[in-house]
Design a protein around this motif. Structure first.
Motif, PDB file in Angstrom:
ATOM      1  N   ASN A 128       0.690   8.661  -3.305  1.00  0.00           N
ATOM      2  CA  ASN A 128       0.098   9.685  -4.185  1.00  0.00           C
ATOM      3  C   ASN A 128       1.057  10.848  -4.423  1.00  0.00           C
ATOM      4  OD1 ASN A 128      -2.215  10.327  -5.706  1.00  0.00           O
ATOM      5  ND2 ASN A 128      -2.886  11.813  -4.166  1.00  0.00           N
ATOM      6  N   LYS A 129       2.343  10.675  -4.137  1.00  0.00           N
ATOM      7  CA  LYS A 129       3.344  11.740  -4.251  1.00  0.00           C
ATOM      8  C   LYS A 129       2.852  13.049  -3.616  1.00  0.00           C
ATOM      9  CE  LYS A 129       5.528   9.870  -8.325  1.00  0.00           C
ATOM     10  NZ  LYS A 129       5.602   9.869  -9.779  1.00  0.00           N
ATOM     11  N   ARG A 160      -7.031  15.813   1.510  1.00  0.00           N
ATOM     12  CA  ARG A 160      -6.651  14.389   1.555  1.00  0.00           C
ATOM     13  C   ARG A 160      -5.881  13.955   0.317  1.00  0.00           C
ATOM     14  NH1 ARG A 160     -12.386  13.316   3.542  1.00  0.00           N
ATOM     15  NH2 ARG A 160     -12.149  13.825   5.746  1.00  0.00           N
ATOM     16  N   GLN A 161      -6.047  14.663  -0.787  1.00  0.00           N
ATOM     17  CA  GLN A 161      -5.296  14.304  -1.996  1.00  0.00           C
ATOM     18  C   GLN A 161      -3.882  14.885  -1.968  1.00  0.00           C
ATOM     19  OE1 GLN A 161      -7.368  14.824  -5.775  1.00  0.00           O
ATOM     20  NE2 GLN A 161      -9.311  14.912  -4.688  1.00  0.00           N
ATOM     21  N   LEU A 162      -3.655  15.804  -1.023  1.00  0.00           N
ATOM     22  CA  LEU A 162      -2.390  16.533  -1.026  1.00  0.00           C
ATOM     23  C   LEU A 162      -1.447  16.120   0.095  1.00  0.00           C
ATOM     24  CD1 LEU A 162      -3.963  20.011  -1.749  1.00  0.00           C
ATOM     25  CD2 LEU A 162      -2.448  18.746  -3.284  1.00  0.00           C
ATOM     26  N   ALA A 197     -11.753  17.037   1.411  1.00  0.00           N
ATOM     27  CA  ALA A 197     -11.611  16.085   0.296  1.00  0.00           C
ATOM     28  C   ALA A 197     -10.388  16.421  -0.558  1.00  0.00           C
ATOM     29  CB  ALA A 197     -12.875  16.091  -0.559  1.00  0.00           C
ATOM     30  N   TYR A 198     -10.094  17.714  -0.710  1.00  0.00           N
ATOM     31  CA  TYR A 198      -8.909  18.100  -1.483  1.00  0.00           C
ATOM     32  C   TYR A 198      -7.646  17.939  -0.654  1.00  0.00           C
ATOM     33  CZ  TYR A 198     -11.900  19.835  -5.171  1.00  0.00           C
ATOM     34  OH  TYR A 198     -12.809  19.914  -6.176  1.00  0.00           O
ATOM     35  N   LYS A 242      -5.107   2.201  -5.098  1.00  0.00           N
ATOM     36  CA  LYS A 242      -6.472   2.090  -5.618  1.00  0.00           C
ATOM     37  C   LYS A 242      -7.407   3.037  -4.875  1.00  0.00           C
ATOM     38  CE  LYS A 242      -6.821  -2.660  -5.906  1.00  0.00           C
ATOM     39  NZ  LYS A 242      -7.606  -3.861  -6.159  1.00  0.00           N
ATOM     40  N   LEU A 243      -7.149   3.204  -3.570  1.00  0.00           N
ATOM     41  CA  LEU A 243      -8.012   4.098  -2.793  1.00  0.00           C
ATOM     42  C   LEU A 243      -7.736   5.572  -3.119  1.00  0.00           C
ATOM     43  CD1 LEU A 243      -7.991   2.148   0.575  1.00  0.00           C
ATOM     44  CD2 LEU A 243      -9.848   2.297  -1.094  1.00  0.00           C
ATOM     45  N   TYR A 244      -6.594   5.846  -3.765  1.00  0.00           N
ATOM     46  CA  TYR A 244      -6.349   7.192  -4.323  1.00  0.00           C
ATOM     47  C   TYR A 244      -6.910   7.276  -5.745  1.00  0.00           C
ATOM     48  CZ  TYR A 244      -3.184   9.029  -0.716  1.00  0.00           C
ATOM     49  OH  TYR A 244      -2.658   9.519   0.438  1.00  0.00           O
ATOM     50  N   HIS A 245      -7.579   6.201  -6.178  1.00  0.00           N
ATOM     51  CA  HIS A 245      -8.214   6.142  -7.494  1.00  0.00           C
ATOM     52  C   HIS A 245      -7.213   6.193  -8.627  1.00  0.00           C
ATOM     53  CE1 HIS A 245     -11.152   7.857  -4.557  1.00  0.00           C
ATOM     54  NE2 HIS A 245     -11.575   6.640  -4.793  1.00  0.00           N
ATOM     55  N   GLN A 246      -6.077   5.559  -8.381  1.00  0.00           N
ATOM     56  CA  GLN A 246      -5.160   5.298  -9.475  1.00  0.00           C
ATOM     57  C   GLN A 246      -5.670   4.057 -10.202  1.00  0.00           C
ATOM     58  OE1 GLN A 246      -1.428   4.696  -7.446  1.00  0.00           O
ATOM     59  NE2 GLN A 246      -1.217   6.847  -6.884  1.00  0.00           N
ATOM     60  N   ALA A 296       3.673   3.886   2.072  1.00  0.00           N
ATOM     61  CA  ALA A 296       2.230   3.990   1.830  1.00  0.00           C
ATOM     62  C   ALA A 296       1.781   5.446   1.861  1.00  0.00           C
ATOM     63  CB  ALA A 296       1.463   3.174   2.872  1.00  0.00           C
ATOM     64  N   MET A 324      -3.216  -1.456  -2.668  1.00  0.00           N
ATOM     65  CA  MET A 324      -4.522  -1.118  -2.084  1.00  0.00           C
ATOM     66  C   MET A 324      -4.632   0.399  -1.856  1.00  0.00           C
ATOM     67  SD  MET A 324      -6.155  -2.254   1.587  1.00  0.00           S
ATOM     68  CE  MET A 324      -4.911  -1.447   2.597  1.00  0.00           C
ATOM     69  N   VAL A 325      -3.584   0.977  -1.281  1.00  0.00           N
ATOM     70  CA  VAL A 325      -3.630   2.417  -1.018  1.00  0.00           C
ATOM     71  C   VAL A 325      -3.722   3.188  -2.341  1.00  0.00           C
ATOM     72  CG1 VAL A 325      -2.344   4.375  -0.082  1.00  0.00           C
ATOM     73  CG2 VAL A 325      -2.447   2.235   1.192  1.00  0.00           C
TER      74      VAL A 325
END
Ligand SMILES: Nc1ncnc2c1ncn2[C@@H]1O[C@H](COP(=O)(O)OP(=O)(O)O)[C@@H](O)[C@H]1O
Ligand SMILES: [Mg+2]
Lengths: 316, 266
Positions: free
Chosen positions: A153-154, A77-79, A74-75, A104-108, A149, A101-102
């Motif tokens: 999330n940089k 995937r954020q990186l 889960a972490y 939003k799926l990173y919860h921005q 895409a 869309m992408v």
């Protein structure tokens, strides 16, 4: 390990009896590009899928930014950002909608996602096409959007699986520039490719993989050196003078000169090809030895690959 | 680069789902062929059976054949529509979109649920359109409006359940054309060996056993009872329970199976 952006220890993966990966170890230093070079079926995609949490390894461990790719998926995937061999974008949405869309799926928040989408569309030269549906995009545009895409999330670590396969040379160059810019700004990149030229051009280090095993690694220069240094090939007008030529060139040689007296050809390993070239011409001139042709042969990554794997890169 | 990592917020399960539903619905809005495809076929069946075969079919009831047929066609379009769930998933799989979603820190449930719920919303549109077309060619509601709403709700749940069967097929076959063909293979016997077009009693004995317990028949029974007010309240309730039981069984088996297939899809 803490210092590495990517660390891989003895990773294995089998699909039934197919051993796609047979124990891979590697580390990628932060802010560098690792080129994973190998022919079709070598296991490149399998390794990328394991590192991007899409696939469970059959054995071994791997970390991205010190997070275990299985336990801390889960972490991880954020990186990470992932751009694969096929542009993974929604055909029915516009370029902008895809990126939002992408996001939003990173919860921005919607505002963040929209701002980031705009930034990326400008950066990738897709501003004009931003609100057109993907059906109207060219292959190169799709691939750029796909890469955009993956950057929503940089991510500090970016995985590119054959990012330029199937692209025209112009699009390929454009993508290379984007990748280099990203690394200049601190991103770590693991890039797989079947193209020597691409690895040579982009990678700080190259790992050559074949049939699920690492068969060689080093900087592009080191790999080329493995197959030998530069070779100066001199073709004389008068074959009977090869012995004289060998004497004249003795001070320049770096290893045994190979002489073909019948053809009047000398092959001489040299330390620094471009530096030696004029000296060789002068030495022969002083001894009044006329030449038909003189050429410098530099080893290519292709040769390094051939030597490491026993077959050519573009063959199965 | 020091990134602020986000802890999982349970609320995201819902927001991710909405994002995915929105994405799928946008697809349906932008590609009207998909909607047309899922409505033209039932409309053609409706016209064909009403005007060509209808005169030769004896349903034994007092209603006109169009009144008998329309509830059946509604159930048929719900099942045919479910095929699209699996087909849509294979498109996402082959485009690499599923890989992208799986590499994002999003809710695992959102991809499949987003697709099946979007397909259910599409069915709302299809059912209303079919009712309209039916009305134009002579269908008349005999039950109450609230009965009709119940009937639509059951049809939607029924289509939703079959969407999960279809999702499993999509995840297994992976190829779009195969999913399309495979869809018709399991849907055809269900639709035709059922009470959609003709009463089960008119079929040979051996087929009746299958047709009677076929979930399509059971669903058609309850929809017919509700729209036509043709059965006693007790019978209608029994049909409804049977239909809901079928829906529950299908969901209990195929929802976890689809999720498992999605998770292990490598
Ligand atoms: N899902 C799969 N099932 C079975 N074998 C697979 C699967 N994916 C890859 N392989 C096999 O694993 C090996 C490595 O494949 P892959 O990682 O895709 O190589 P590359 O990306 O270098 O071309 C190949 O022999 C391939 O056929
Ligand atoms: Mg590959």
């Amino acid at each position: 390990m803490a210092a590495s952006a990517i660390a891989v220890q003895n990773i294995q993966k089998s699909y039934g009896n197919v051993h796609a990966l047979r124990g891979i170890d590697l580390e990628v230093e932060k802010g560098t590009i690792l080129g994973l070079l190998g022919p079709n079926g070598a296991g490149k995609t399998t390794l990328v899928r394991i590192l991007t949490t899409l696939l469970q390894p059959s054995g071994g461990s791997a970390w991205v930014e010190s997070f275990n790719v299985v336990k801390d998926a889960a972490y991880v995937r954020q990186l990470i950002g992932l751009a694969g061999q096929y542009a993974a974008v929604d055909e029915n949405l516009t370029g902008r909608e895809n990126l939002i869309m992408v996001g939003k799926l990173y919860h921005q928040t919607l505002r963040e996602a929209a701002a980031r989408a705009h930034e990326l569309l400008v950066q990738f030269g897709l501003e004009d096409a931003a609100d057109r549906r993907l059906k109207t995009y060219s292959g190169g545009m799709r691939r750029r959007l796909d890469l955009a895409a993956s950057l929503v999330n940089k991510p500090p670590v970016l995985f590119l699986d054959e990012p330029t396969t199937g692209l025209d040379p112009g699009s390929r160059l454009a993508l290379w520039k984007i990748i280099r810019d990203l690394v200049r700004d601190g991103t770590t990149v693991l890039l797989t490719t079947q193209y020597m030229e691409e690895a040579d051009h982009l990678a700080d280090r190259i790992i050559v993989i074949d049939k699920g095993k690492i068969v060689g690694s080093g900087t592009p220069a080191e790999l080329k050196r493995m197959v030998g240094g530069d070779v100066l090939e001199i073709h004389l007008v008068d074959p009977s003078r090869t012995a004289d030529a060998a004497i004249a060139l003795r001070s320049l040689e770096n290893g045994a000169i190979e002489i073909d007296a019948e053809q009047g050809i000398l092959r001489m390993p040299v330390e620094d090809g471009t530096g030696t070239l004029p000296k060789a011409i002068r030495a022969l001139d002083i001894s009044h030895i006329a030449i038909v042709d003189l050429s410098l042969r530099r080893p290519t990554l292709d040769e390094a690959f051939l030597k490491l794997t026993g077959h050519r890169a573009d063959m199965m | 680069m020091n990134k602020q990592l986000k802890r999982w917020n349970p609320w995201w399960t819902l927001t991710d789902l909405l994002t995915m539903v929105e994405r799928n619905i946008t697809g349906y809005r932008r590609v009207p062929q998909l909607l047309i495809f899922s409505t033209i076929q039932p409309v053609m069946f409706l016209l064909l059976f009403t005007y060509v075969f209808g005169g030769a079919i004896r349903t034994g009831g007092s209603s006109s054949y169009i009144n008998y047929l329309l509830p059946g066609i509604l159930a048929q379009s719900a099942v045919f529509g479910a095929i699209q769930t699996g087909v849509g998933l294979t498109v996402d799989l082959s485009r690499g979109l599923i890989d992208r979603f799986r590499s994002l820190p999003m809710a695992r449930s959102a991809v499949l649920l987003g697709r099946t719920i979007a397909d259910m919303l599409r069915n709302v549109f299809v059912i209303l359109l079919m009712l309209l077309v039916g009305y134009l060619i002579g269908f008349r509601l005999e039950g109450t409006i609230s009965d009709a709403v119940s009937a639509i709700a059951i049809l939607l749940l029924f289509g939703f359940a079959f969407s999960w069967v279809s999702a499993c097929i999509g995840m297994v076959v992976k190829n779009t054309e195969t999913a399309q063909v495979a869809g018709f293979i399991w849907v055809f016997p269900l639709v035709f060996a059922s009470a959609v077009f003709v009463p089960v009693e008119s079929m040979p004995d051996w087929l009746q056993h299958f047709a009677k317990w076929n979930p399509v028949t059971i669903t058609v029974n309850v929809v017919r009872a509700l729209l036509l007010d043709s059965s006693s309240a007790q019978d209608t309730a029994t049909y409804a329970w049977e239909a809901l039981a079928w829906i529950a069984v299908i969901l209990i088996v195929f929802m976890p199976l689809a999720i498992w297939l999605y998770r292990k899809s490598e």
